[in-house]
Design a protein around this motif. Structure first.
Motif, PDB file in Angstrom:
ATOM      1  N   ALA A  84       0.836  -1.201   0.000  1.00  0.00           N
ATOM      2  CA  ALA A  84       0.000   0.000   0.000  1.00  0.00           C
ATOM      3  C   ALA A  84       0.873   1.255   0.000  1.00  0.00           C
ATOM      4  O   ALA A  84       0.560   2.238  -0.685  1.00  0.00           O
ATOM      5  N   ALA A  85       1.992   1.214   0.724  1.00  0.00           N
ATOM      6  CA  ALA A  85       2.913   2.354   0.746  1.00  0.00           C
ATOM      7  C   ALA A  85       3.572   2.554  -0.618  1.00  0.00           C
ATOM      8  O   ALA A  85       3.785   3.692  -1.051  1.00  0.00           O
ATOM      9  N   VAL A  86       3.854   1.455  -1.320  1.00  0.00           N
ATOM     10  CA  VAL A  86       4.422   1.547  -2.676  1.00  0.00           C
ATOM     11  C   VAL A  86       3.431   2.233  -3.610  1.00  0.00           C
ATOM     12  O   VAL A  86       3.781   3.148  -4.367  1.00  0.00           O
ATOM     13  N   VAL A  87       2.175   1.811  -3.558  1.00  0.00           N
ATOM     14  CA  VAL A  87       1.140   2.405  -4.416  1.00  0.00           C
ATOM     15  C   VAL A  87       0.959   3.881  -4.075  1.00  0.00           C
ATOM     16  O   VAL A  87       0.853   4.728  -4.968  1.00  0.00           O
ATOM     17  N   GLU A  88       0.964   4.201  -2.799  1.00  0.00           N
ATOM     18  CA  GLU A  88       0.806   5.587  -2.368  1.00  0.00           C
ATOM     19  C   GLU A  88       1.961   6.460  -2.877  1.00  0.00           C
ATOM     20  O   GLU A  88       1.743   7.557  -3.394  1.00  0.00           O
ATOM     21  N   GLU A  89       3.176   5.957  -2.741  1.00  0.00           N
ATOM     22  CA  GLU A  89       4.354   6.704  -3.207  1.00  0.00           C
ATOM     23  C   GLU A  89       4.337   6.843  -4.733  1.00  0.00           C
ATOM     24  O   GLU A  89       4.682   7.888  -5.279  1.00  0.00           O
ATOM     25  N   ARG A  90       3.920   5.787  -5.416  1.00  0.00           N
ATOM     26  CA  ARG A  90       3.822   5.827  -6.880  1.00  0.00           C
ATOM     27  C   ARG A  90       2.810   6.880  -7.314  1.00  0.00           C
ATOM     28  O   ARG A  90       3.062   7.653  -8.244  1.00  0.00           O
ATOM     29  N   ASP A  91       1.684   6.946  -6.629  1.00  0.00           N
ATOM     30  CA  ASP A  91       0.665   7.949  -6.942  1.00  0.00           C
ATOM     31  C   ASP A  91       1.189   9.361  -6.682  1.00  0.00           C
ATOM     32  O   ASP A  91       0.916  10.287  -7.447  1.00  0.00           O
ATOM     33  N   ARG A  92       1.949   9.499  -5.596  1.00  0.00           N
ATOM     34  CA  ARG A  92       2.503  10.810  -5.249  1.00  0.00           C
ATOM     35  C   ARG A  92       3.542  11.277  -6.286  1.00  0.00           C
ATOM     36  O   ARG A  92       3.535  12.427  -6.707  1.00  0.00           O
ATOM     37  N   LEU A  93       4.397  10.344  -6.728  1.00  0.00           N
ATOM     38  CA  LEU A  93       5.454  10.691  -7.691  1.00  0.00           C
ATOM     39  C   LEU A  93       4.963  10.720  -9.139  1.00  0.00           C
ATOM     40  O   LEU A  93       5.620  11.302  -9.990  1.00  0.00           O
ATOM     41  N   GLY A  94       3.884  10.050  -9.388  1.00  0.00           N
ATOM     42  CA  GLY A  94       3.435   9.876 -10.777  1.00  0.00           C
ATOM     43  C   GLY A  94       3.895   8.529 -11.311  1.00  0.00           C
ATOM     44  O   GLY A  94       3.138   7.796 -11.902  1.00  0.00           O
ATOM     45  N   ARG A  95       5.142   8.216 -11.086  1.00  0.00           N
ATOM     46  CA  ARG A  95       5.714   6.908 -11.413  1.00  0.00           C
ATOM     47  C   ARG A  95       7.109   6.834 -10.813  1.00  0.00           C
ATOM     48  O   ARG A  95       7.697   7.858 -10.463  1.00  0.00           O
ATOM     49  N   PHE A  96       7.623   5.616 -10.702  1.00  0.00           N
ATOM     50  CA  PHE A  96       8.997   5.434 -10.255  1.00  0.00           C
ATOM     51  C   PHE A  96       9.896   5.541 -11.472  1.00  0.00           C
ATOM     52  O   PHE A  96       9.690   4.863 -12.471  1.00  0.00           O
ATOM     53  N   ARG A  97      10.890   6.393 -11.424  1.00  0.00           N
ATOM     54  CA  ARG A  97      11.801   6.584 -12.552  1.00  0.00           C
ATOM     55  C   ARG A  97      13.008   5.659 -12.482  1.00  0.00           C
ATOM     56  O   ARG A  97      13.629   5.364 -13.482  1.00  0.00           O
ATOM     57  N   SER A  98      13.338   5.204 -11.270  1.00  0.00           N
ATOM     58  CA  SER A  98      14.420   4.238 -11.089  1.00  0.00           C
ATOM     59  C   SER A  98      14.094   3.368  -9.881  1.00  0.00           C
ATOM     60  O   SER A  98      13.244   3.726  -9.057  1.00  0.00           O
ATOM     61  N   VAL A  99      14.791   2.245  -9.767  1.00  0.00           N
ATOM     62  CA  VAL A  99      14.534   1.357  -8.633  1.00  0.00           C
ATOM     63  C   VAL A  99      14.924   2.023  -7.321  1.00  0.00           C
ATOM     64  O   VAL A  99      14.352   1.716  -6.272  1.00  0.00           O
ATOM     65  N   GLU A 100      15.858   2.949  -7.376  1.00  0.00           N
ATOM     66  CA  GLU A 100      16.263   3.666  -6.163  1.00  0.00           C
ATOM     67  C   GLU A 100      15.108   4.485  -5.583  1.00  0.00           C
ATOM     68  O   GLU A 100      15.088   4.770  -4.389  1.00  0.00           O
ATOM     69  N   ASP A 101      14.162   4.886  -6.417  1.00  0.00           N
ATOM     70  CA  ASP A 101      12.980   5.607  -5.927  1.00  0.00           C
ATOM     71  C   ASP A 101      12.203   4.774  -4.911  1.00  0.00           C
ATOM     72  O   ASP A 101      11.526   5.310  -4.041  1.00  0.00           O
ATOM     73  N   LEU A 102      12.299   3.450  -5.026  1.00  0.00           N
ATOM     74  CA  LEU A 102      11.592   2.564  -4.095  1.00  0.00           C
ATOM     75  C   LEU A 102      12.163   2.671  -2.681  1.00  0.00           C
ATOM     76  O   LEU A 102      11.484   2.344  -1.712  1.00  0.00           O
ATOM     77  N   LEU A 103      13.390   3.135  -2.552  1.00  0.00           N
ATOM     78  CA  LEU A 103      13.980   3.303  -1.228  1.00  0.00           C
ATOM     79  C   LEU A 103      13.290   4.414  -0.435  1.00  0.00           C
ATOM     80  O   LEU A 103      13.426   4.484   0.777  1.00  0.00           O
TER      81      LEU A 103
END
Length: 107
Positions: free
Chosen positions: A65-84
């Protein structure tokens, strides 16, 4: 005559067809993430549903759920490091899920 000398009695073919089918295909339902991985399929973290993300190894429903929330906030993950930047994902967990993810253009 002794009953152990007689040939075994098998049920009719009509009643055992369902039993045969279930014995031939013991696992029914959708494939797991690990099975898909073995087939060469990967999860696109920018398009995956909460359920797909939560099936990744070491990812709980709360972290998904936190991944989806962060993805929505950023628009998308541009690199795997964004997941950190996601609460609950540190370097060790990121390394654990990387083989299951689609490569991002910046990787």
């Amino acid at each position: 005559m002794d009953s152990t000398d007689e040939s075994p009695v098998f049920p009719s073919a009509e009643g055992s067809e369902a039993a045969l089918l279930s014995a031939e295909s013991p696992r029914s339902g959708p494939l797991t993430i690990r099975q898909k991985y073995l087939l060469g399929k990967r999860v696109d973290i920018n398009k995956a549903s909460l359920v797909e993300i939560s099936e990744l190894p070491g990812i709980s429903d709360k972290v998904a759920a936190a991944v989806v929330e962060e993805r929505d906030r950023l628009g998308r993950f541009r690199s795997v490091e964004d997941l950190l930047g996601v609460k609950g994902i540190k370097e060790k967990r990121l390394q654990k899920i990387l083989p299951f993810l689609v490569k991002m253009p910046n990787n």
